[in-house]
Design an enzyme around this catalytic site. Structure first.
Site, PDB file in Angstrom:
ATOM      1  CD  GLU A  54       0.660  -6.838   2.929  1.00 11.42           C
ATOM      2  OE1 GLU A  54       0.476  -5.715   2.723  1.00 11.42           O
ATOM      3  OE2 GLU A  54       1.327  -7.437   3.729  1.00 11.42           O
ATOM      4  CG  HIS A  74       6.518   3.683  10.474  1.00 11.30           C
ATOM      5  ND1 HIS A  74       5.876   4.090   9.296  1.00 11.30           N
ATOM      6  CD2 HIS A  74       6.368   2.378  10.584  1.00 11.30           C
ATOM      7  CE1 HIS A  74       5.271   2.750   8.817  1.00 11.30           C
ATOM      8  NE2 HIS A  74       5.489   1.936   9.425  1.00 11.30           N
ATOM      9  CG  ASP A  95      -0.170  -0.070   2.469  1.00 11.80           C
ATOM     10  OD1 ASP A  95       1.238  -0.061   2.616  1.00 11.80           O
ATOM     11  OD2 ASP A  95      -0.911  -0.277   3.691  1.00 11.80           O
ATOM     12  CG  HIS A 130      10.719   5.347  10.164  1.00 10.19           C
ATOM     13  ND1 HIS A 130      11.086   6.048   9.153  1.00 10.19           N
ATOM     14  CD2 HIS A 130      10.060   4.261   9.403  1.00 10.19           C
ATOM     15  CE1 HIS A 130      10.519   5.977   7.923  1.00 10.19           C
ATOM     16  NE2 HIS A 130       9.877   4.911   8.294  1.00 10.19           N
ATOM     17  CD  GLU A 132       0.400   4.468   4.624  1.00 13.00           C
ATOM     18  OE1 GLU A 132      -0.697   5.104   5.473  1.00 13.00           O
ATOM     19  OE2 GLU A 132       1.540   4.746   4.724  1.00 13.00           O
ATOM     20  NE  ARG A 146       2.604  11.204   4.954  1.00 10.23           N
ATOM     21  CZ  ARG A 146       3.752  10.393   4.526  1.00 10.23           C
ATOM     22  NH1 ARG A 146       3.847   9.147   4.849  1.00 10.23           N
ATOM     23  NH2 ARG A 146       4.546  11.018   3.757  1.00 10.23           N
TER      24      ARG A 146
HETATM   25  C1  UD1 Z   1       6.544   4.701   3.910  1.00 13.93           C
HETATM   26  C2  UD1 Z   1       5.206   4.052   3.637  1.00 13.93           C
HETATM   27  C3  UD1 Z   1       4.423   3.313   4.729  1.00 13.93           C
HETATM   28  C4  UD1 Z   1       5.354   2.536   5.026  1.00 13.93           C
HETATM   29  C5  UD1 Z   1       6.701   2.957   5.584  1.00 13.93           C
HETATM   30  C6  UD1 Z   1       7.598   1.920   5.868  1.00 13.93           C
HETATM   31  C7  UD1 Z   1       4.077   5.511   1.990  1.00 13.93           C
HETATM   32  C8  UD1 Z   1       3.063   6.958   1.642  1.00 13.93           C
HETATM   33  N1  UD1 Z   1       4.612   5.348   3.197  1.00 13.93           N
HETATM   34  O1  UD1 Z   1       6.099   5.471   4.908  1.00 13.93           O
HETATM   35  O2  UD1 Z   1       3.207   2.878   4.010  1.00 13.93           O
HETATM   36  O3  UD1 Z   1       4.646   1.786   6.248  1.00 13.93           O
HETATM   37  O4  UD1 Z   1       7.382   3.403   4.426  1.00 13.93           O
HETATM   38  O5  UD1 Z   1       8.650   2.118   6.852  1.00 13.93           O
HETATM   39  O6  UD1 Z   1       4.450   5.144   0.855  1.00 13.93           O
HETATM   40  N2  UD1 Z   1      14.018   8.108   5.373  1.00 13.93           N
HETATM   41  C9  UD1 Z   1      15.464   8.321   5.301  1.00 13.93           C
HETATM   42  N3  UD1 Z   1      16.051   7.001   4.852  1.00 13.93           N
HETATM   43  C10 UD1 Z   1      15.316   6.029   4.660  1.00 13.93           C
HETATM   44  C11 UD1 Z   1      14.103   6.076   4.729  1.00 13.93           C
HETATM   45  C12 UD1 Z   1      13.465   7.019   5.184  1.00 13.93           C
HETATM   46  O7  UD1 Z   1      16.269   9.125   5.447  1.00 13.93           O
HETATM   47  O8  UD1 Z   1      15.877   4.772   4.386  1.00 13.93           O
HETATM   48  C13 UD1 Z   1      13.280   9.521   5.810  1.00 13.93           C
HETATM   49  C14 UD1 Z   1      13.602  10.699   4.653  1.00 13.93           C
HETATM   50  O9  UD1 Z   1      13.587  11.847   5.103  1.00 13.93           O
HETATM   51  C15 UD1 Z   1      11.972  10.493   3.822  1.00 13.93           C
HETATM   52  C16 UD1 Z   1      11.200  10.092   4.978  1.00 13.93           C
HETATM   53  O10 UD1 Z   1      11.943   9.199   5.888  1.00 13.93           O
HETATM   54  O11 UD1 Z   1      11.714  11.709   3.085  1.00 13.93           O
HETATM   55  C17 UD1 Z   1       9.965   9.578   4.610  1.00 13.93           C
HETATM   56  O12 UD1 Z   1       9.887   8.227   3.963  1.00 13.93           O
HETATM   57  P1  UD1 Z   1       8.618   8.087   3.294  1.00 13.93           P
HETATM   58  O13 UD1 Z   1       8.852   6.623   2.539  1.00 13.93           O
HETATM   59  O14 UD1 Z   1       7.852   9.146   2.462  1.00 13.93           O
HETATM   60  O15 UD1 Z   1       7.539   7.655   4.334  1.00 13.93           O
HETATM   61  P2  UD1 Z   1       7.517   6.635   5.487  1.00 13.93           P
HETATM   62  O16 UD1 Z   1       7.052   7.361   6.689  1.00 13.93           O
HETATM   63  O17 UD1 Z   1       8.752   6.054   5.403  1.00 13.93           O
HETATM   64  N1  UDP Z   2      12.057  -3.966  10.632  1.00 18.16           N
HETATM   65  C1  UDP Z   2      13.342  -3.917  10.355  1.00 18.16           C
HETATM   66  N2  UDP Z   2      14.335  -3.321  11.356  1.00 18.16           N
HETATM   67  C2  UDP Z   2      13.767  -2.362  12.241  1.00 18.16           C
HETATM   68  C3  UDP Z   2      12.429  -2.280  12.234  1.00 18.16           C
HETATM   69  C4  UDP Z   2      11.571  -3.323  11.423  1.00 18.16           C
HETATM   70  O1  UDP Z   2      13.941  -4.812   9.750  1.00 18.16           O
HETATM   71  O2  UDP Z   2      14.434  -1.468  12.802  1.00 18.16           O
HETATM   72  C5  UDP Z   2      11.297  -4.607   9.771  1.00 18.16           C
HETATM   73  C6  UDP Z   2      10.192  -5.799  10.591  1.00 18.16           C
HETATM   74  O3  UDP Z   2      10.723  -7.068  10.803  1.00 18.16           O
HETATM   75  C7  UDP Z   2       9.163  -5.694   9.209  1.00 18.16           C
HETATM   76  C8  UDP Z   2       9.220  -4.467   8.779  1.00 18.16           C
HETATM   77  O4  UDP Z   2      10.366  -3.854   8.914  1.00 18.16           O
HETATM   78  O5  UDP Z   2       9.240  -6.853   8.703  1.00 18.16           O
HETATM   79  C9  UDP Z   2       8.212  -3.505   8.827  1.00 18.16           C
HETATM   80  O6  UDP Z   2       8.516  -2.410   8.395  1.00 18.16           O
HETATM   81  P1  UDP Z   2       7.617  -1.045   8.715  1.00 18.16           P
HETATM   82  O7  UDP Z   2       7.355  -1.029  10.239  1.00 18.16           O
HETATM   83  O8  UDP Z   2       8.728   0.152   8.558  1.00 18.16           O
HETATM   84  O9  UDP Z   2       6.512  -0.770   7.789  1.00 18.16           O
HETATM   85  P2  UDP Z   2       5.174  -1.348   7.634  1.00 18.16           P
HETATM   86  O10 UDP Z   2       5.150  -2.793   7.746  1.00 18.16           O
HETATM   87  O11 UDP Z   2       4.342  -0.596   8.525  1.00 18.16           O
HETATM   88  O12 UDP Z   2       4.468  -0.909   6.497  1.00 18.16           O
END
Ligand code: UD1
Ligand code: UDP
Length: 409
Positions: A152, A249, A130, A282, A166, A251
């Protein structure tokens, strides 16, 4: 492969040679022209974890040509997964920007993914879940009239603002996709209610369980990654400490929800000097700021960078309980028999709650404190919630998905 009969009675060897030659030629032609081209795309950590076993499984099939495109909606957190599963992408769009908005990431994926489609010319595109990557890659493929397969599929809260965005991403992806891999029967029912034809849906189980099993096989308890983690949490000093593992994490929880969570963790840490709270934070700045500003000065709270999957699985296995708003962790915890307090007001994964492992408690500070205290003090409740019961699959989801794809003409 279709066998060819060639040869004559006087020179059977010549016939055999020609037979070998033509059969080899036929295999080559079949591989060149009949191999289906699959493009698997993902951008964030959870998509990578859940698609890694599918990439590995498709790569073993001689009847498929598999390419991988990462949008890199996440960077560090994505690369941790690619490295662990040894996946080298064919395309890396490298799109992540610091503090990106939904508009930024959706536009970038939509625009750049079309170029990958032009180069790869896939028969099918695979997306997962999603995220913005999943939805925008599906839309991009639709504009190029390439069929999309959704791993999924069918999870619903039916509240378009929770999880945001999502829930809408997943619903819109369902409209676009040709094939839907539902992790559970409930997810299939959700799709049927939206008039998706039954023959387009397969109840496959969730590939997260395939990933978990594969990770357990690859896990090196004496390796460098787990060694580093052990030293960061002073594991040797107290291997049997009650450890509460925390992630967050979503929103919907930015601002008040995450502040409340941090205040609850602070209270719990002070009430129980003998427990340890481990919180891999995160990388989203919206998450980093409250966590580091409110929690960095407490001895029994360890704030860590996001952990590689191997270390995270190892730590989950050793956690007393988990406080999280994560989707993936709600699916992994029941398989590991770890109680989860879910800091959300809605969930698209009611199976984990019915299984008894997950309790949805929202983000009220007092409630997080009291529910955690119940788990710490009430042995009967703890035992009930830590009975392993996994509603999300048997680890063979990828095999079923590939079997289903082979039946399509
Ligand atoms: C995204 C997904 C969410 C998922 C989550 C998993 C969308 C809208 N959201 O949210 O569904 O649950 O990923 O974790 O697609 N950042 C870093 N390094 C990284 C990753 C993230 O610096 O490796 C920071 C960056 O500043 C980035 C911000 O996190 O701009 C947000 O990342 P983004 O993918 O937009 O949103 P998530 O909250 O991670
Ligand atoms: N996870 C990881 N390292 C971490 C935290 C989570 O590898 O420090 C893994 C966790 O086992 C799961 C996935 O990341 O498989 C979940 O990711 P996240 O919570 O970021 O996203 P969501 O599942 O809510 O979309």
């Amino acid at each position: 492969m279709i066998p060819i009969a060639i040869g004559n009675e006087r020179n059977p060897d010549a016939g055999r040679d020609r037979r070998v030659f033509f059969n080899s030629l036929l295999i080559l032609l079949q591989e060149l022209f009949l191999k289906k081209k699959i493009l698997i795309t993902f951008g964030t950590r959870p998509e990578a974890i859940k698609l890694a076993p599918l990439v590995l499984a498709f790569k073993h099939c001689t009847d498929y040509e598999v390419r991988v495109c990462v949008t890199a909606q996440h960077r560090t957190m994505l690369d941790q997964v690619l490295e662990f599963f040894n996946i080298i992408p064919d395309y890396d769009l490298d799109l992540m920007q610091e503090d990106q908005t939904l508009f930024d990431i959706t536009r970038e994926v939509l625009l750049h993914f079309q170029k990958v489609l032009l180069d790869a010319v896939p028969d099918y595109v695979f997306i997962q879940g999603d995220t913005s990557t999943a939805f925008a890659a599906a839309l991009s493929s639709f504009y190029r009239k390439i069929p999309v397969c959704h791993v999924e599929a069918g999870l619903r809260t039916n509240n378009i603002y929770s999880p945001f965005p999502e829930e809408m991403n997943r619903q819109l992806a369902a409209r676009i996709c040709l094939f839907h891999f539902a992790p559970t029967h409930r997810a299939k029912q959700n799709l049927l209610k939206e008039n998706i034809p039954a023959e387009a849906i397969l109840v496959s189980g969730n590939t997260v369980i395939d990933a978990l099993f594969e990770a357990k096989k690859r896990l090196r308890p004496d390796g460098a990654a787990i060694g580093t983690l052990k030293s960061k949490i002073n594991f040797a000093d107290c291997p049997d400490c009650k450890r509460i593992l925390v992630t967050g994490h979503r929103r919907e929880n930015f601002g008040e929800g995450l502040n409340n969570l941090c205040l609850a963790l602070k209270t719990l840490a002070r009430q129980h000097p003998d427990i340890q709270i481990v919180y891999p934070v995160h990388l989203n700045p919206q998450v980093q700021k409250p966590a580091y500003s409110l929690l960095s000065r407490l001895d029994n709270i360890r704030l860590l960078d996001p952990l590689d999957y191997e270390s995270f699985i190892w730590l989950m296995d050793r956690a007393y309980c988990i406080i999280t708003d994560s989707g993936g962790i709600q699916e992994e915890a029941p398989a590991l028999g770890k109680p989860v307090l879910l800091t959300r007001d809605t969930t698209e994964r009611p199976e984990a709650i019915e299984a008894g492992t997950v309790k949805m408690i929202g983000t009220n500070t007092a409630l997080i404190v009291s529910e955690t205290n119940r788990l710490l003090q009430d042995k009967h409740l703890y035992e009930k919630m830590s009975t392993a019961h996994n509603p999300y699959g048997d680890g063979n989801a990828c095999e079923r998905i590939i079997g289903f794809m082979r039946q399509q003409v």
